[in-house]
Write a protein that holds these residues in place. Structure first.
Motif, PDB file in Angstrom:
ATOM      1  N   THR A 274      12.189  -2.906 -16.127  1.00  0.00           N
ATOM      2  CA  THR A 274      11.501  -1.693 -15.671  1.00  0.00           C
ATOM      3  C   THR A 274      10.066  -2.015 -15.272  1.00  0.00           C
ATOM      4  N   THR A 275       9.415  -2.859 -16.064  1.00  0.00           N
ATOM      5  CA  THR A 275       8.031  -3.245 -15.764  1.00  0.00           C
ATOM      6  C   THR A 275       7.958  -4.014 -14.445  1.00  0.00           C
ATOM      7  N   CYS A 276       8.926  -4.903 -14.236  1.00  0.00           N
ATOM      8  CA  CYS A 276       8.956  -5.663 -12.970  1.00  0.00           C
ATOM      9  C   CYS A 276       9.164  -4.727 -11.783  1.00  0.00           C
ATOM     10  N   ALA A 277      10.049  -3.737 -11.951  1.00  0.00           N
ATOM     11  CA  ALA A 277      10.278  -2.785 -10.870  1.00  0.00           C
ATOM     12  C   ALA A 277       9.021  -1.970 -10.584  1.00  0.00           C
ATOM     13  N   GLU A 278       8.321  -1.561 -11.643  1.00  0.00           N
ATOM     14  CA  GLU A 278       7.070  -0.814 -11.453  1.00  0.00           C
ATOM     15  C   GLU A 278       6.017  -1.692 -10.796  1.00  0.00           C
ATOM     16  N   LEU A 279       5.993  -2.982 -11.172  1.00  0.00           N
ATOM     17  CA  LEU A 279       5.033  -3.903 -10.563  1.00  0.00           C
ATOM     18  C   LEU A 279       5.330  -4.090  -9.080  1.00  0.00           C
ATOM     19  N   ASP A 280       6.610  -4.197  -8.735  1.00  0.00           N
ATOM     20  CA  ASP A 280       6.981  -4.313  -7.321  1.00  0.00           C
ATOM     21  C   ASP A 280       6.539  -3.077  -6.543  1.00  0.00           C
ATOM     22  N   GLY A 281       6.717  -1.915  -7.160  1.00  0.00           N
ATOM     23  CA  GLY A 281       6.279  -0.689  -6.490  1.00  0.00           C
ATOM     24  C   GLY A 281       4.778  -0.640  -6.328  1.00  0.00           C
ATOM     25  N   LEU A 282       4.045  -1.123  -7.353  1.00  0.00           N
ATOM     26  CA  LEU A 282       2.591  -1.145  -7.269  1.00  0.00           C
ATOM     27  C   LEU A 282       2.118  -2.100  -6.175  1.00  0.00           C
ATOM     28  N   ILE A 283       2.768  -3.281  -6.087  1.00  0.00           N
ATOM     29  CA  ILE A 283       2.407  -4.249  -5.042  1.00  0.00           C
ATOM     30  C   ILE A 283       2.655  -3.652  -3.661  1.00  0.00           C
ATOM     31  N   GLU A 284       3.750  -2.932  -3.512  1.00  0.00           N
ATOM     32  CA  GLU A 284       4.052  -2.313  -2.217  1.00  0.00           C
ATOM     33  C   GLU A 284       3.007  -1.256  -1.867  1.00  0.00           C
ATOM     34  N   GLN A 285       2.557  -0.487  -2.871  1.00  0.00           N
ATOM     35  CA  GLN A 285       1.521   0.511  -2.618  1.00  0.00           C
ATOM     36  C   GLN A 285       0.215  -0.153  -2.197  1.00  0.00           C
ATOM     37  N   VAL A 286      -0.117  -1.276  -2.848  1.00  0.00           N
ATOM     38  CA  VAL A 286      -1.334  -2.004  -2.469  1.00  0.00           C
ATOM     39  C   VAL A 286      -1.227  -2.518  -1.043  1.00  0.00           C
ATOM     40  N   TRP A 287      -0.053  -3.028  -0.704  1.00  0.00           N
ATOM     41  CA  TRP A 287       0.139  -3.550   0.661  1.00  0.00           C
ATOM     42  C   TRP A 287       0.006  -2.436   1.685  1.00  0.00           C
ATOM     43  N   LEU A 288       0.583  -1.275   1.390  1.00  0.00           N
ATOM     44  CA  LEU A 288       0.478  -0.145   2.308  1.00  0.00           C
ATOM     45  C   LEU A 288      -0.966   0.324   2.425  1.00  0.00           C
ATOM     46  N   ALA A 289      -1.687   0.309   1.282  1.00  0.00           N
ATOM     47  CA  ALA A 289      -3.096   0.723   1.321  1.00  0.00           C
ATOM     48  C   ALA A 289      -3.925  -0.222   2.186  1.00  0.00           C
ATOM     49  N   ASP A 290      -3.656  -1.526   2.083  1.00  0.00           N
ATOM     50  CA  ASP A 290      -4.375  -2.499   2.914  1.00  0.00           C
ATOM     51  C   ASP A 290      -4.065  -2.289   4.386  1.00  0.00           C
ATOM     52  N   SER A 291      -2.796  -2.006   4.674  1.00  0.00           N
ATOM     53  CA  SER A 291      -2.410  -1.778   6.075  1.00  0.00           C
ATOM     54  C   SER A 291      -3.080  -0.537   6.633  1.00  0.00           C
ATOM     55  N   THR A 292      -3.171   0.515   5.796  1.00  0.00           N
ATOM     56  CA  THR A 292      -3.807   1.754   6.246  1.00  0.00           C
ATOM     57  C   THR A 292      -5.296   1.527   6.512  1.00  0.00           C
ATOM     58  N   ALA A 293      -5.940   0.763   5.628  1.00  0.00           N
ATOM     59  CA  ALA A 293      -7.367   0.474   5.813  1.00  0.00           C
ATOM     60  C   ALA A 293      -7.610  -0.305   7.094  1.00  0.00           C
ATOM     61  N   ALA A 294      -6.735  -1.240   7.408  1.00  0.00           N
ATOM     62  CA  ALA A 294      -6.892  -2.025   8.642  1.00  0.00           C
ATOM     63  C   ALA A 294      -6.713  -1.148   9.860  1.00  0.00           C
ATOM     64  N   ALA A 295      -5.770  -0.206   9.768  1.00  0.00           N
ATOM     65  CA  ALA A 295      -5.539   0.689  10.903  1.00  0.00           C
ATOM     66  C   ALA A 295      -6.741   1.594  11.143  1.00  0.00           C
ATOM     67  N   ILE A 296      -7.419   1.998  10.072  1.00  0.00           N
ATOM     68  CA  ILE A 296      -8.601   2.850  10.228  1.00  0.00           C
ATOM     69  C   ILE A 296      -9.747   2.071  10.873  1.00  0.00           C
ATOM     70  N   LEU A 297      -9.917   0.812  10.498  1.00  0.00           N
ATOM     71  CA  LEU A 297     -10.997  -0.003  11.078  1.00  0.00           C
ATOM     72  C   LEU A 297     -10.777  -0.305  12.542  1.00  0.00           C
TER      73      LEU A 297
END
Length: 453
Positions: free
Chosen positions: A404-427
């Protein structure tokens, strides 16, 4: 011709005692297995007395047969209650030895069903034979069976009835002890402690057991030092107690729980004293194993390893070999001897399949691949196999937490990746092609250079 008077034989009965089996081979109750009865013998009567003698003999025989049949049914009923209770105790002990009772309801159901049968048979004895000399025995069986079924209110009632109605019973103090245990289960700790203290102060035959339960109550409340005092009080009050080894074992565990170098020495001394007086293999094994734990905590890993390896050479500890090898495997893993650690875990899986320890070995293997090699996919395969090996075990619960922890970590990593992509799109706005952005940047640089000149 002389007249001869006929001799009248009244056929007076001759009696002798004879031991016979008076019930069928199915009846195993001791009181009615072989019974001494009086056998009446007669010679053949004359002058028409045969029928009267036959009727005189048949009446007591019929009454005796009815009595024996009733007795046989009674003893068989009580015997079955006792038999089901013994079978339930054995099944529960085996389940608790594997540590699966709390986590696997199916295992508990197996022995609870046997306890229920014991209660039903004991209830028949109480209802149909209330004047029997085994009524207190049946009450004690029913009370304990109800306790293990977690029917605590009826269990307390059964123990209380035994105490009030049979104060001279051999089970009187045992019933009081079990009533205290039932109070513990109901959360009535103050009443339980008062009863246990009374049993200890009376010096009753169950006083040492009551004192040990008193110590466990204190320990559960978080007062570890108070628990040590309770255990020592029992040892002082009952110096010849058969529970001495278990009491020293608990004292040592309490010292380990408190920690500190001085108290670890005290813990080691307590485990040594437990070993000197222990007769049960389970207690001897636990005391020896805990000595290794203390050595490990004292910074003596090699001494701890030798202690664990010595346990493998004793045949009486074969039942706990899997647990010992898991500790040895953990020792190797902490020292990055990963091949040796995997070998220990593999031997546990091969020698004790479908058990709680083999499930734990699978969990430890997955943890090793995850922490030391970073191979998450391979580790998850082992974690998933744990639930197949021994569902409901402690290892199964731990593996589920990690997955369960690994699955939550994978979800957190995906959220971080999406956040980075969104920030790049704004710049970099989507309306500006990359070539236009570069041209704009070059123009800005040219303007800046001109202004400087």
């Amino acid at each position: 011709m002389a007249f001869r008077t006929p001799r009248l034989s009244l056929a007076l009965p001759r009696r002798r005692r004879e031991s016979r089996r008076v019930c069928g081979p199915h009846c195993r109750s001791r009181p009615c297995r072989i019974t001494t009865i009086v056998v009446t013998e007669t010679t053949k009567p004359i002058l028409g007395h045969r029928r009267r003698w036959r009727c005189a003999l048949l009446l007591p025989v019929a009454a005796l047969t009815t009595f024996l049949a009733t007795s046989c049914v009674f003893f068989n009923t009580y015997y079955n209650a006792e038999k089901y209770f013994r079978q339930a105790e054995k099944a529960r002990a085996e389940a608790e030895a594997q540590g699966d009772v709390a986590r696997n309801p199916r295992i508990r159901t197996q022995y609870v069903t046997l306890y229920d049968k014991a209660v039903r048979k004991a209830s028949v004895v109480l209802e149909k034979y209330p004047d029997s000399e085994l009524v207190d025995d049946a009450m004690f069986i029913a009370g304990r069976a109800l306790y293990w079924q977690r029917d605590y209110q009826y269990a307390i009632r059964s123990f209380s009835d035994l105490e009030h109605n049979f104060p001279e019973s051999e089970y009187y103090n045992d019933a009081r002890l079990w009533r205290g245990r039932t109070m513990m289960a109901l959360g009535q700790t103050a009443d339980a402690r008062a009863l246990f203290s009374k049993l200890v102060s009376e010096g009753s035959a169950v006083g040492d057991r009551a004192g040990m339960l008193q110590g466990e109550l204190v320990a559960d409340e978080g007062d570890v030092r108070g628990a040590i005092l309770e255990y020592r009080n029992v040892l002082d009050s009952f110096p010849d107690s058969r529970l001495a080894a278990q009491l020293w074992l608990r004292i040592g565990d309490a010292y380990v729980g408190i920690g500190g170098s001085t108290l670890l020495d005290s813990a080691m001394a307590a485990f040594d004293r437990s070993l000197r007086v222990a007769s049960l293999d389970s207690v001897r094994y636990r005391a020896s194993l805990n000595r290794g734990r203390v050595q490990h905590l004292q910074g003596q890993p090699e001494a701890a390893l030798k202690t664990y390896q010595a346990l493998l050479t004793q045949g009486s500890f074969r039942a706990w070999e899997g647990e010992t090898r898991i500790l040895i495997g953990r020792h190797y893993r902490e020292r990055l001897l990963l091949v040796e650690a995997l070998d220990q875990f593999e031997r546990v899986r091969d020698d004790f399949p479908q058990s709680a320890v083999s499930a734990m070995a699978l969990y430890e293997t997955g943890l090793l691949y995850l922490q030391e090699h970073g191979q998450r996919e391979r580790a998850q395969e082992y974690f998933a196999e744990v639930s197949v090996e021994k569902p409901g075990s402690q290892a199964d619960s731990l593996a589920n937490v990690v997955m369960t922890t690994c699955a939550e970590l994978d979800g957190l990593i995906e959220q971080v990746w999406l956040a980075d992509s969104t920030a790049a799109a704004i710049l970099i706005p989507a309306s500006f092609p990359l070539s236009d952005s570069l041209a704009l940047a070059d123009s800005a640089a040219t303007v800046d250079t001109t202004a400087t000149d």
